[in-house]
Design a protein around this motif. Structure first.
Motif, PDB file in Angstrom:
ATOM      1  N   PRO A 138       0.791  -1.235   0.000  1.00 21.19           N
ATOM      2  CA  PRO A 138       0.000   0.000   0.000  1.00 21.19           C
ATOM      3  C   PRO A 138       0.820   1.280   0.000  1.00 21.19           C
ATOM      4  CG  PRO A 138      -1.034  -1.607   1.429  1.00 21.19           C
ATOM      5  CD  PRO A 138       0.270  -2.219   0.972  1.00 21.19           C
ATOM      6  N   SER A 139       1.923   1.325   0.747  1.00 21.75           N
ATOM      7  CA  SER A 139       2.714   2.555   0.787  1.00 21.75           C
ATOM      8  C   SER A 139       3.244   2.923  -0.594  1.00 21.75           C
ATOM      9  CB  SER A 139       3.874   2.402   1.780  1.00 21.75           C
ATOM     10  OG  SER A 139       4.492   3.653   2.012  1.00 21.75           O
ATOM     11  N   ASP A 140       3.611   1.916  -1.379  1.00 20.14           N
ATOM     12  CA  ASP A 140       4.057   2.199  -2.750  1.00 20.14           C
ATOM     13  C   ASP A 140       2.909   2.744  -3.591  1.00 20.14           C
ATOM     14  OD1 ASP A 140       6.432   1.169  -1.881  1.00 20.14           O
ATOM     15  OD2 ASP A 140       6.528  -0.470  -3.328  1.00 20.14           O
ATOM     16  N   GLN A 141       1.726   2.170  -3.406  1.00 18.17           N
ATOM     17  CA  GLN A 141       0.575   2.655  -4.158  1.00 18.17           C
ATOM     18  C   GLN A 141       0.238   4.093  -3.777  1.00 18.17           C
ATOM     19  OE1 GLN A 141      -2.689  -0.101  -4.996  1.00 18.17           O
ATOM     20  NE2 GLN A 141      -1.661  -1.673  -3.772  1.00 18.17           N
ATOM     21  N   TYR A 142       0.306   4.398  -2.473  1.00 18.21           N
ATOM     22  CA  TYR A 142       0.042   5.779  -2.036  1.00 18.21           C
ATOM     23  C   TYR A 142       1.100   6.726  -2.617  1.00 18.21           C
ATOM     24  CZ  TYR A 142      -2.441   3.155   1.656  1.00 18.21           C
ATOM     25  OH  TYR A 142      -3.234   2.281   2.361  1.00 18.21           O
ATOM     26  N   ALA A 143       2.349   6.272  -2.608  1.00 18.55           N
ATOM     27  CA  ALA A 143       3.445   7.132  -3.071  1.00 18.55           C
ATOM     28  C   ALA A 143       3.292   7.484  -4.543  1.00 18.55           C
ATOM     29  CB  ALA A 143       4.793   6.443  -2.830  1.00 18.55           C
ATOM     30  N   VAL A 144       3.043   6.479  -5.400  1.00 20.12           N
ATOM     31  CA  VAL A 144       2.953   6.791  -6.829  1.00 20.12           C
ATOM     32  C   VAL A 144       1.706   7.616  -7.128  1.00 20.12           C
ATOM     33  CG1 VAL A 144       4.328   4.779  -7.500  1.00 20.12           C
ATOM     34  CG2 VAL A 144       1.843   4.582  -7.425  1.00 20.12           C
ATOM     35  N   ALA A 145       0.605   7.340  -6.423  1.00 16.56           N
ATOM     36  CA  ALA A 145      -0.605   8.137  -6.646  1.00 16.56           C
ATOM     37  C   ALA A 145      -0.385   9.587  -6.240  1.00 16.56           C
ATOM     38  CB  ALA A 145      -1.781   7.535  -5.878  1.00 16.56           C
ATOM     39  N   SER A 146       0.290   9.792  -5.114  1.00 14.94           N
ATOM     40  CA  SER A 146       0.511  11.165  -4.649  1.00 14.94           C
ATOM     41  C   SER A 146       1.497  11.901  -5.560  1.00 14.94           C
ATOM     42  CB  SER A 146       1.018  11.170  -3.209  1.00 14.94           C
ATOM     43  OG  SER A 146       2.292  10.564  -3.097  1.00 14.94           O
ATOM     44  N   GLN A 147       2.472  11.183  -6.118  1.00 16.96           N
ATOM     45  CA  GLN A 147       3.386  11.817  -7.067  1.00 16.96           C
ATOM     46  C   GLN A 147       2.652  12.221  -8.341  1.00 16.96           C
ATOM     47  OE1 GLN A 147       6.760  12.551  -7.209  1.00 16.96           O
ATOM     48  NE2 GLN A 147       7.152  12.035  -5.063  1.00 16.96           N
ATOM     49  N   ALA A 148       1.744  11.361  -8.807  1.00 13.84           N
ATOM     50  CA  ALA A 148       0.962  11.720  -9.995  1.00 13.84           C
ATOM     51  C   ALA A 148       0.136  12.974  -9.728  1.00 13.84           C
ATOM     52  CB  ALA A 148       0.060  10.554 -10.400  1.00 13.84           C
ATOM     53  N   ARG A 149      -0.531  13.009  -8.574  1.00 16.06           N
ATOM     54  CA  ARG A 149      -1.333  14.196  -8.235  1.00 16.06           C
ATOM     55  C   ARG A 149      -0.458  15.435  -8.116  1.00 16.06           C
ATOM     56  NH1 ARG A 149      -4.253  10.466  -4.988  1.00 16.06           N
ATOM     57  NH2 ARG A 149      -2.893  10.951  -3.211  1.00 16.06           N
ATOM     58  N   PHE A 150       0.738  15.275  -7.513  1.00 18.48           N
ATOM     59  CA  PHE A 150       1.651  16.402  -7.346  1.00 18.48           C
ATOM     60  C   PHE A 150       1.993  17.038  -8.693  1.00 18.48           C
ATOM     61  CE2 PHE A 150       6.016  18.073  -7.094  1.00 18.48           C
ATOM     62  CZ  PHE A 150       5.878  18.988  -6.051  1.00 18.48           C
ATOM     63  N   HIS A 151       2.080  16.206  -9.715  1.00 21.30           N
ATOM     64  CA  HIS A 151       2.398  16.712 -11.058  1.00 21.30           C
ATOM     65  C   HIS A 151       1.149  17.093 -11.846  1.00 21.30           C
ATOM     66  CE1 HIS A 151       6.767  16.035 -11.193  1.00 21.30           C
ATOM     67  NE2 HIS A 151       6.550  14.971 -10.438  1.00 21.30           N
ATOM     68  N   GLY A 152      -0.008  17.046 -11.210  1.00 20.48           N
ATOM     69  CA  GLY A 152      -1.219  17.514 -11.854  1.00 20.48           C
ATOM     70  C   GLY A 152      -2.008  16.475 -12.615  1.00 20.48           C
ATOM     71  N   TYR A 153      -1.752  15.184 -12.349  1.00 19.69           N
ATOM     72  CA  TYR A 153      -2.449  14.121 -13.060  1.00 19.69           C
ATOM     73  C   TYR A 153      -3.405  13.388 -12.130  1.00 19.69           C
ATOM     74  CZ  TYR A 153       1.159  14.898 -16.548  1.00 19.69           C
ATOM     75  OH  TYR A 153       1.984  15.477 -17.467  1.00 19.69           O
ATOM     76  N   ASP A 154      -4.476  12.892 -12.701  1.00 17.16           N
ATOM     77  CA  ASP A 154      -5.425  12.053 -11.971  1.00 17.16           C
ATOM     78  C   ASP A 154      -4.848  10.640 -11.870  1.00 17.16           C
ATOM     79  OD1 ASP A 154      -7.488  10.484 -11.025  1.00 17.16           O
ATOM     80  OD2 ASP A 154      -9.008  11.324 -12.373  1.00 17.16           O
ATOM     81  N   PRO A 155      -4.636  10.132 -10.653  1.00 14.70           N
ATOM     82  CA  PRO A 155      -4.071   8.778 -10.538  1.00 14.70           C
ATOM     83  C   PRO A 155      -4.862   7.720 -11.291  1.00 14.70           C
ATOM     84  CG  PRO A 155      -4.011   9.885  -8.419  1.00 14.70           C
ATOM     85  CD  PRO A 155      -4.802  10.765  -9.342  1.00 14.70           C
ATOM     86  N   LYS A 156      -6.167   7.917 -11.438  1.00 13.89           N
ATOM     87  CA  LYS A 156      -6.970   6.934 -12.169  1.00 13.89           C
ATOM     88  C   LYS A 156      -6.524   6.839 -13.624  1.00 13.89           C
ATOM     89  CE  LYS A 156     -11.097   7.453  -9.280  1.00 13.89           C
ATOM     90  NZ  LYS A 156     -12.534   7.865  -9.250  1.00 13.89           N
ATOM     91  N   GLU A 157      -5.996   7.914 -14.148  1.00 15.61           N
ATOM     92  CA  GLU A 157      -5.506   7.916 -15.525  1.00 15.61           C
ATOM     93  C   GLU A 157      -4.004   7.664 -15.602  1.00 15.61           C
ATOM     94  OE1 GLU A 157      -6.586  11.607 -17.263  1.00 15.61           O
ATOM     95  OE2 GLU A 157      -8.752  11.281 -17.097  1.00 15.61           O
ATOM     96  N   ALA A 158      -3.288   8.041 -14.550  1.00 16.87           N
ATOM     97  CA  ALA A 158      -1.826   8.001 -14.615  1.00 16.87           C
ATOM     98  C   ALA A 158      -1.234   6.681 -14.136  1.00 16.87           C
ATOM     99  CB  ALA A 158      -1.241   9.149 -13.798  1.00 16.87           C
ATOM    100  N   ILE A 159      -1.976   5.911 -13.351  1.00 14.88           N
ATOM    101  CA  ILE A 159      -1.424   4.684 -12.777  1.00 14.88           C
ATOM    102  C   ILE A 159      -1.957   3.475 -13.531  1.00 14.88           C
ATOM    103  CG2 ILE A 159      -1.057   3.334 -10.692  1.00 14.88           C
ATOM    104  CD1 ILE A 159       0.058   6.192 -10.585  1.00 14.88           C
TER     105      ILE A 159
END
Length: 425
Positions: A138-159
């Motif tokens: 889970p921590s990896d999933q949270y990390a990549v999702a938060s990085q996508a959001r930080f760069h302005g992307y929706d994790p649903k589309e970016a992951i």
């Protein structure tokens, strides 16, 4: 290679332990006690390793130097604190198959993962996605999702999450590579574990890296369940980075420091974006306190702050043992230990247990993930009462991991005998 021939008898098990060249390392650890006071059968080293005997001595040594020297311990201690982390560099490099320039012990895993993604997740309009395991920790999933959001992307589309085929528990290696090839042109970063925490499946880091790099993707791995478990070859495999913790197979203690690998080809790339801190600055001019950051070459250049010495001391006690044992010998014993456990589990009554970890030794480490008929939490409690320590992960998995540095074939035998007693009731 011809697979080992196993037997289920006391004499056979005692013979295996008597012939084990790594058997003396068991005595280098302090063993968790069962309710009876005898050493427990500890099969939870994939969650928290046990304490090396020298850890207390090494930490106490630094406590004494702090008491005796105060700030002067940084330069006049028995092991001066300013370069203390360098005592671990060569050792940890050998554990993960890297060059010393490529590794550093610092921070904790998720912190290091974020620091690495600052440098190696550089999304563009055409290439902004991150490809991970669907069942990543889970921590990896949270990390990549938060990085996508930080760069302005929706994790649903970016992951992009890789899932096993319907009705299967693990990913097929060919499906991983096919997905990387299919999505590669829109993927900025392939970020996967080396061993999945839940299934125990080990991935082919070299093949994934090769295919991902051919598609122009950056590649990183979470080695939380790989470091100290698998025989790794990070330098030769060629990922851009890797991160790991040291409290599992590496026995560094609860919350111990993590580590970072940055491949040599990035060693002298000051133009790489990164978060900067004074401990990553050129050692020759660090204490001139200048205003401009001059990064150290290699992984050390990603350091932010001076590290906690007591945690380094505890981890040093364990890494010394890895260095003496060697990862090659540890991996050879691990395959035999886990293979013996598999052999014994297969002899239990039909339908009682399902091994969800791959059968191929190349696709697993020490851990076997087990699904039992009935209520697994009740079984786990019964094992604990019998002096056997494993762990449970949702939704229905008991994980058992014989660690080759301190577990024996008798440990494995006792574990499965306790399961058999439960199954036959």
């Amino acid at each position: 290679m011809t697979p080992p021939v196993y037997e289920s008898s006391d004499a056979f098990v005692l013979g295996l332990d008597a012939q084990d060249p790594l058997r003396p390392f068991r005595d280098e650890f302090l063993h968790v006690a069962s309710a009876s006071g005898a050493p427990a059968v500890y099969l939870a080293g994939n969650s928290l390793g046990i304490q090396p005997r020298k850890a207390r001595k090494y930490v106490q040594m630094e406590m004494e130097d702090w008491e005796r020297l105060g700030v002067e311990g940084h330069v006049h201690g028995r092991h001066p604190w300013l370069p203390y982390h360098e005592l671990l560099t060569d050792q940890v490099a050998r554990v993960v198959g890297a060059q010393p320039l490529e590794v550093v012990v610092m921070n904790t895993l998720s912190v290091n993962l974020h620091l690495m993604m600052v440098s190696f997740y550089r999304p563009t309009r055409e290439r902004f996605k991150i490809l991970i395991e669907g069942g990543a920790f889970p921590s990896d999933q949270y990390a990549v999702a938060s990085q996508a959001r930080f760069h302005g992307y929706d994790p649903k589309e970016a992951i992009i999450r890789l899932e096993p085929r319907e009705g299967e528990d693990t990913l097929r290696p060919e499906d991983i590579l096919e997905a990387v090839e299919r999505h590669g042109k829109e993927v900025a970063l392939v970020m996967m574990g080396s061993v999945n925490y839940l299934t125990g499946q080990a991935f082919d880091l070299r093949a994934i890296t090769r295919v991902a790099h051919a598609q122009g993707c950056k590649v990183g791995f979470d080695l939380a369940h790989g470091a100290g478990n698998l025989k790794l070859s990070l330098h030769d495999d060629g990922p851009d980075f890797a991160v790991w913790c040291s409290y599992k197979y590496l026995n560094g203690g609860p919350g111990s420091l993590g580590g970072v690998f940055v491949h040599e080809r990035h060693a002298r790339s000051p133009e790489l974006p990164r978060f900067e801190g004074w401990w990553g600055h050129n050692k020759a001019t660090r204490f001139e306190m200048g205003p401009t950051f001059d990064p150290l070459p290699g992984a050390e250049g990603w350091q932010l702050s001076n590290p906690p010495i007591f945690q380094l001391a505890a981890l040093r006690a364990s890494l010394e043992l890895f260095d003496k044992a060697t990862m090659e010998a540890l991996r050879a014993k691990s395959e035999k230990l886990t293979g013996f456990m598999e052999f014994l589990l297969d002899r239990l009554p039909a339908g009682f247990v399902t091994i969800t970890t791959p059968r191929d030794p190349k696709q697993r480490g020490a851990q076997l993930s087990l699904r039992f008929k009935g209520e697994p939490r009740r079984l786990l409690q019964r094992l604990s009462t019998a002096g056997i320590i494993c762990d449970f992960r949702e939704p229905d998995i008991i994980r058992a991991a014989p660690a080759p540095l301190y577990n024996t074939y008798l440990d494995v035998f006792r574990f499965v005998k306790a399961l058999e007693a439960h199954a036959l009731e």
